[in-house]
Design an enzyme around this catalytic site. Structure first.
Site, short mmCIF file in Angstrom:
data_model
loop_
_atom_site.label_atom_id
_atom_site.label_comp_id
_atom_site.label_asym_id
_atom_site.label_seq_id
_atom_site.Cartn_x
_atom_site.Cartn_y
_atom_site.Cartn_z
N GLU A 4 12.92 7.91 54.15
CA GLU A 4 11.86 8.62 53.42
C GLU A 4 12.44 9.56 52.36
O GLU A 4 11.79 9.84 51.36
CB GLU A 4 10.96 9.40 54.38
N HIS A 59 12.61 2.97 48.91
CA HIS A 59 13.07 2.37 50.18
C HIS A 59 13.95 1.14 49.90
O HIS A 59 14.99 0.96 50.52
CB HIS A 59 11.87 1.89 51.00
N HIS A 97 7.42 4.63 45.27
CA HIS A 97 7.80 5.01 46.64
C HIS A 97 8.52 3.86 47.34
O HIS A 97 9.63 4.02 47.87
CB HIS A 97 6.55 5.44 47.43
N GLU A 98 7.89 2.71 47.35
CA GLU A 98 8.48 1.56 48.05
C GLU A 98 9.79 1.11 47.39
O GLU A 98 10.70 0.64 48.06
CB GLU A 98 7.49 0.39 48.15
ZN ZN Z 1 7.85 5.41 52.97
#
Ligand code: ZN
Length: 495
Positions: free
Chosen positions: A289, A263, A259-260
């Site tokens: 997101e 980003h 997830h990170e």
């Molecule tokens: Zn996030």
């Protein structure tokens, strides 16, 4: 224009310092350093406030906003700056600095309250934060609903009206799917992630590797640890992200890292020429997101992605994963199971976690509820939406860091981002051979996102990116279709 660039340079330096302090607070800072850090934050915040509210700066911006010699990119830069400085100008300096200080202490108070599962300890601080948010609403202004002023801070143009529509659509369409899964007679567990002890050293090694495998550039970024995984960017050459490792949970570190990384890939992919223009960062939280949730769920839970690398994971945990097949592993990742914790939620129940927070925030700013009523309402909504009894405040109302940071209006961007991600994927599948890309050439996917999303930074708005990328406006039907298709397969539901 030279003067404007000088001021941008100053603002960039102050923001750099504030971000670096924030990074330190979340990763390395010892508790006793709280006061010193708070005073450093106040000092820098005040300096930044002064630059941003300087009359000469604002009049220069206004002068060049419409000047003929201003290039298109400078126009955009000025437009963004003016939005920020005009807002900042409406906040009295003493209130601004005082609030920054409040937030510094709020974090520690929240951490302690959460550790002791006691909302009452956090309530007075939260009340102050909300009072300030209400002032901000008046300073920023709004047309239809006071909460709109805050929503707009995280996703420009987002309103209560739009979100009420989106969430009622999701409720209407996703609750029946959830019901069918719950009554399908098929139970998929996450046991393969939680039986046994997964050495943290081994997890670290694997997560460090998988971020690079996805395209994360360690020359321009770091991966560290923190209680709550997050990422931040000092600039595209200095991207920071964290994950967390639990000895008894293999899934958490892997999905947080992916997830990170999503980003961070976005921030590392901003075009070089935007550096120093105030536009060299992600354009909105929703688009941010969309990138993180795309990598976490659409890439990171796909069997085609896992098949070639599963043997590597098995080699890190030979005893624990010896008798697990890649198919079982991925199936477990895609299990649907209502639970109390948002960040551990599956893709299908996830939007309901966000809706609950949205409903509560909306009621707060409509003055329909008081701060002390939040825990009861929280627990009531979890029962109503997900059928859950909340054990205590730590597993309920205190679980998220956002409110302690003054981030009201933030949560909806998680659902918006997930929905954007499905819309983007629909187009990506048309242009890219996803079988090949997921199994052996992830760079194709990254290059594609760089071309359509990352490179633009803030020089395009979220709406512009969506329209130019997909040829239409934001359309949540792609998200619903994606969830139906995916989970019908996982749970073998017939049409
Ligand atoms: Zn996030």
């Amino acid at each position: 224009m030279k003067y404007i660039y000088e001021q941008i340079q100053l603002i960039t330096q102050y923001r750099y310092l504030l971000t670096l302090i924030q990074w330190d607070m979340e990763t390395e800072m010892p508790p006793a350093a709280q006061d010193q850090t708070a005073s450093a934050v106040s000092f820098v915040s005040e300096k930044m406030y002064d630059v941003m509210t300087n009359d000469a700066f604002i009049s220069e911006l206004e002068k060049y906003e419409t000047a003929e010699e201003t290039s298109q990119i400078e126009r955009k830069m000025i437009e963004e700056l003016l939005l920020d400085v005009r807002k900042m100008n409406r906040i009295p300096k003493d209130e601004y600095v005082e609030y920054q200080e409040l937030l510094n202490y709020a974090h520690a108070i929240w951490v302690k309250a959460k550790a002791e599962a006691d909302f009452a300890q956090f309530e007075p601080t939260l009340t102050k934060i909300i009072q300030y948010q209400k002032k901000l609403i008046e300073y920023y202004g709004y047309e239809a609903h006071p909460y709109d002023a805050l929503l707009n801070e995280y996703e420009r143009g987002l309103t209560v009206k739009k979100l009420d529509q989106l969430f009622s659509l999701l409720k209407e369409r996703l609750l029946p799917l959830l019901k069918r899964i719950q009554t399908s007679g098929i139970t998929i567990t996450g046991d393969c992630f939680t039986t046994g002890v997964y050495s943290i050293e081994q997890q670290k090694e694997f997560c460090t590797w998988i971020a690079a495998y996805l395209g994360f550039d360690y020359d321009a970024g770091v991966l560290k640890e923190s209680a709550h995984p997050f990422s931040m960017s000092l600039n595209k050459k200095n991207v920071r992200m964290t994950t967390h490792y639990h000895e008894n949970n293999l899934e958490s570190s892997i999905s947080s890292t992916i997830h990170e990384t999503g980003h961070s890939l976005y921030e590392q992919g901003v075009a070089d020429f935007l550096v120093g223009t105030f536009l060299d960062e992600g354009t909105s939280l929703g688009i941010h997101e969309s990138q993180s949730r795309f990598y976490e769920n659409i890439v990171g839970k796909d069997i085609r992605f896992w098949e070639p690398i599963f043997p590597k994971l098995q080699a890190h945990f030979p005893d624990q994963l010896e008798n697990i097949s890649c198919t079982e592993f991925v199936q477990s990742m895609n299990r649907v199971q209502a639970g109390p914790i948002r960040i551990e939620a599956d893709e299908l129940t996830y939007p309901f976690h966000v809706m609950i927070r949205y409903e509560i925030e909306k009621m707060l700013f409509e003055e329909k509820i008081t701060v002390s009523e939040i825990p009861n309402i929280w627990n009531k909504l979890y029962k109503e939406y997900l059928g859950l009894d909340i054990e205590n405040d730590a597993k309920g109302v205190l679980q998220d860091v956002h409110w302690s940071m003054g981030s009201f209006g933030y949560f909806p961007t998680y659902v918006i981002g997930s929905a954007y991600a499905s819309q983007f994927t629909h187009i990506m599948e048309r242009d890219i051979d996803m079988d090949e890309a997921l199994s052996s050439d992830l760079k194709q996917i990254l290059d594609y996102l760089r071309e359509h999303v990352h490179q633009y930074g803030k020089s395009k708005t979220a709406d512009e990116i969506i329209r130019e990328f997909t040829g239409e406006l934001f359309n949540p039907e792609y998200y619903i279709a994606y969830l139906y298709e995916k989970f019908s397969k996982v749970y073998q539901l017939s049409e």
